[in-house]
Design a protein around this motif. Sequence first.
Motif, mmCIF file in Angstrom:
data_model
loop_
_atom_site.group_PDB
_atom_site.id
_atom_site.type_symbol
_atom_site.label_atom_id
_atom_site.label_comp_id
_atom_site.label_asym_id
_atom_site.label_seq_id
_atom_site.Cartn_x
_atom_site.Cartn_y
_atom_site.Cartn_z
ATOM 1 N N ALA A 238 40.104 -4.015 18.986
ATOM 2 C CA ALA A 238 39.804 -2.647 18.573
ATOM 3 C C ALA A 238 39.931 -2.508 17.060
ATOM 4 O O ALA A 238 39.176 -1.763 16.424
ATOM 5 C CB ALA A 238 40.745 -1.668 19.272
ATOM 6 N N GLY A 239 40.888 -3.235 16.470
ATOM 7 C CA GLY A 239 41.063 -3.195 15.022
ATOM 8 C C GLY A 239 39.837 -3.706 14.288
ATOM 9 O O GLY A 239 39.447 -3.159 13.253
ATOM 10 N N GLY B 148 43.650 5.665 12.500
ATOM 11 C CA GLY B 148 43.587 4.620 13.522
ATOM 12 C C GLY B 148 43.965 3.258 12.985
ATOM 13 O O GLY B 148 44.698 2.501 13.644
ATOM 14 N N LEU B 149 43.502 2.923 11.788
ATOM 15 C CA LEU B 149 43.816 1.623 11.202
ATOM 16 C C LEU B 149 45.282 1.523 10.804
ATOM 17 O O LEU B 149 45.892 0.455 10.914
ATOM 18 C CB LEU B 149 42.915 1.378 9.988
ATOM 19 C CG LEU B 149 41.444 1.118 10.318
ATOM 20 C CD1 LEU B 149 40.589 1.141 9.060
ATOM 21 C CD2 LEU B 149 41.276 -0.212 11.057
ATOM 22 N N THR C 115 50.330 -2.923 10.324
ATOM 23 C CA THR C 115 51.738 -3.055 9.955
ATOM 24 C C THR C 115 51.991 -2.285 8.664
ATOM 25 O O THR C 115 51.083 -1.699 8.082
ATOM 26 C CB THR C 115 52.087 -4.532 9.740
ATOM 27 O OG1 THR C 115 51.294 -5.031 8.640
ATOM 28 C CG2 THR C 115 51.785 -5.355 10.988
ATOM 29 N N VAL C 116 53.229 -2.324 8.227
ATOM 30 C CA VAL C 116 53.559 -1.686 6.943
ATOM 31 C C VAL C 116 52.762 -2.335 5.814
ATOM 32 O O VAL C 116 52.219 -1.655 4.931
ATOM 33 C CB VAL C 116 55.069 -1.789 6.657
ATOM 34 C CG1 VAL C 116 55.382 -1.296 5.247
ATOM 35 C CG2 VAL C 116 55.862 -0.998 7.690
ATOM 36 N N LEU C 117 52.651 -3.664 5.849
ATOM 37 C CA LEU C 117 51.927 -4.381 4.802
ATOM 38 C C LEU C 117 50.454 -3.991 4.785
ATOM 39 O O LEU C 117 49.893 -3.694 3.718
ATOM 40 C CB LEU C 117 52.048 -5.891 5.010
ATOM 41 C CG LEU C 117 51.252 -6.759 4.016
ATOM 42 C CD1 LEU C 117 51.711 -6.486 2.590
ATOM 43 C CD2 LEU C 117 51.396 -8.242 4.368
ATOM 44 N N SER C 118 49.808 -4.001 5.946
ATOM 45 C CA SER C 118 48.392 -3.636 5.986
ATOM 46 C C SER C 118 48.203 -2.178 5.575
ATOM 47 O O SER C 118 47.198 -1.823 4.950
ATOM 48 C CB SER C 118 47.804 -3.875 7.382
ATOM 49 O OG SER C 118 48.390 -3.030 8.350
ATOM 50 N N GLY C 119 49.176 -1.331 5.895
ATOM 51 C CA GLY C 119 49.107 0.071 5.495
ATOM 52 C C GLY C 119 49.174 0.227 3.983
ATOM 53 O O GLY C 119 48.456 1.049 3.403
ATOM 54 N N LEU D 109 45.727 -7.082 8.248
ATOM 55 C CA LEU D 109 45.670 -6.514 9.593
ATOM 56 C C LEU D 109 45.762 -7.608 10.650
ATOM 57 O O LEU D 109 46.353 -7.406 11.717
ATOM 58 C CB LEU D 109 44.371 -5.717 9.771
ATOM 59 C CG LEU D 109 44.258 -4.859 11.027
ATOM 60 C CD1 LEU D 109 45.328 -3.765 11.042
ATOM 61 C CD2 LEU D 109 42.868 -4.239 11.134
ATOM 62 N N ALA D 110 45.188 -8.780 10.344
ATOM 63 C CA ALA D 110 45.225 -9.898 11.283
ATOM 64 C C ALA D 110 46.521 -10.705 11.173
ATOM 65 O O ALA D 110 46.750 -11.621 11.964
ATOM 66 C CB ALA D 110 44.024 -10.815 11.059
#
Length: 298
Positions: free
Chosen positions: A47-48, A112-113, A118-122, A167-168
């Motif tokens: 979904a990501g 949604g993303l 995670t905190v890092l991807s955010g 994200l991955a």
Amino acid sequence: MSTTVADRPAVAEGARQLLGSSRPISWVNTAYPFAAAYLMAGGGITAGLVLGTVFFLFPYNLLMYGINDVFDYESDLRNPRKGGVEGIVLAARWHRLILISAVLLALPFVVGLLAAGTVLSGVVLAVVLAAVVGYSAPRIRLKERPLLDSMTSSTHFVGPAVFGLALAGAPPSLPVVASMVAFFFWGMASQAFGAVQDVTADREAGIGSIATALGARGAVRTAIVLYAAAGLVMVLAGWPGALAGLLVVPYLVSIWPYRALPDARCEEANRGWRRFLWLNQVTGFLLTLLLIWVAMRA
């Protein structure tokens, strides 16, 4: 019924303005880096992946270029290049629609993303969005600050790839870091060369850029150095990823004739810029083939 029929042309024109402001020709330049990075990092069909790819196709580009079109309206009116693949002149009546639509379309994807990551991807996503807004927003206007304009513009395209990796959950290995650094140099080079064609117009309008600071030939030569650096950095990615470094060669060949271009003839660089827009499609195809080969060897 008559009111509804009468409104149809306005609705159609509004939709056309939204689409045109998002620069469809550039959608692949942001969605592809995200999807490729996410898949190469082992993210899989999730979904990501779907959410991020759709976001970086249309909403992200509408946010980036829509803000630019609204706050660059006065200068766009005087720019003869506007009106085609290089961007529309967004009529004043649509400015409010563009800004509201850009925010409202992006918001659910961003939420949604953030929830999927995670905190890092955010943090990465926040930096990317800050670069998008800060590039054209009043008072900040990073696009008018020499060197920062190239760095911010490059972030617009490298950012989605870095976000895909985060994200991955990809570890910061040497091949990954080298690839992102090379991509960043490529993005800076591309923005620097793109600014050359507007040196005279920008100076007359009091607008700063890396090209107004360095002059036409200085900006072209900077772009040449940055493209070459991008190719060399890819050597650190190892075999066969290092082959991607060869993809800078067409760009070097394309802009080399402009290395001594005087400021008074800066508009001549537009031919090279138009070639750059389509060259991206060819190199993107070749990069895809290379990524498939790398994936098959893994």
